[in-house]
Design a protein around this motif. Sequence first.
Motif, short mmCIF file in Angstrom:
data_model
loop_
_atom_site.label_atom_id
_atom_site.label_comp_id
_atom_site.label_asym_id
_atom_site.label_seq_id
_atom_site.Cartn_x
_atom_site.Cartn_y
_atom_site.Cartn_z
N LEU A 147 0.81 -1.22 0.00
CA LEU A 147 0.00 0.00 0.00
C LEU A 147 0.84 1.27 0.00
N CYS A 148 1.95 1.27 0.73
CA CYS A 148 2.76 2.50 0.81
C CYS A 148 4.13 2.34 0.18
N GLY A 149 4.57 1.10 -0.01
CA GLY A 149 5.85 0.85 -0.65
C GLY A 149 7.06 0.96 0.26
N SER A 150 6.84 1.31 1.50
CA SER A 150 7.98 1.39 2.42
C SER A 150 7.74 0.48 3.61
N GLY A 151 8.79 -0.06 4.12
CA GLY A 151 8.69 -0.96 5.27
C GLY A 151 8.31 -2.36 4.86
N ASP A 152 8.71 -3.31 5.67
CA ASP A 152 8.33 -4.69 5.45
C ASP A 152 6.87 -4.87 5.79
N GLU A 153 6.15 -5.57 4.94
CA GLU A 153 4.73 -5.74 5.16
C GLU A 153 4.47 -6.86 6.16
N ASP A 154 4.11 -6.47 7.35
CA ASP A 154 3.64 -7.40 8.37
C ASP A 154 2.41 -6.77 9.01
N VAL A 155 1.80 -7.49 9.91
CA VAL A 155 0.56 -6.99 10.53
C VAL A 155 0.79 -5.64 11.20
#
Length: 140
Positions: free
Chosen positions: A17-25
């Motif tokens: 959704l934002c492209g930054s950070g690792d996608e976790d809960v």
Amino acid sequence: MALTRRHIYVEDGSCSLCGSGDEDVMHLFTGCGFSSGVWSLVGQWCKIDPILAFHFNDLLGMHELIEGGKWAKKVIRGIMMVTCWAIWKSRNDKIFRGSSPRVIDVVAMVKACSFLWLKNRSNFGCIVWKDWALNPLYML
């Protein structure tokens, strides 16, 4: 991140959704810029203090911080759950359908789905959309 921990190859583990950070809960629901925009507008709509969460459990317990009676807390709890679902659905639609979600569209989905949930699953069957769309706690 959960798939990576299970040794399943994922081409890109960054937030869809934002492209930054690792996608976790934690990131998806509390740290994502897109989600923060959704939470901000939902908080304004509910006329409550800004929704700031540092952990997913903070979101699940947010209704306890709401002033008002039992029904106000239940309505806000339902809205929080619908918002989590709408964010998750938007994420999946982007990944699997190639959609381009917009914060305002996610908030509109939250308003509509939570209205239908309350109207059909509670004692508030007489709630009116035009009033709900302005303030979901108007009837309390």
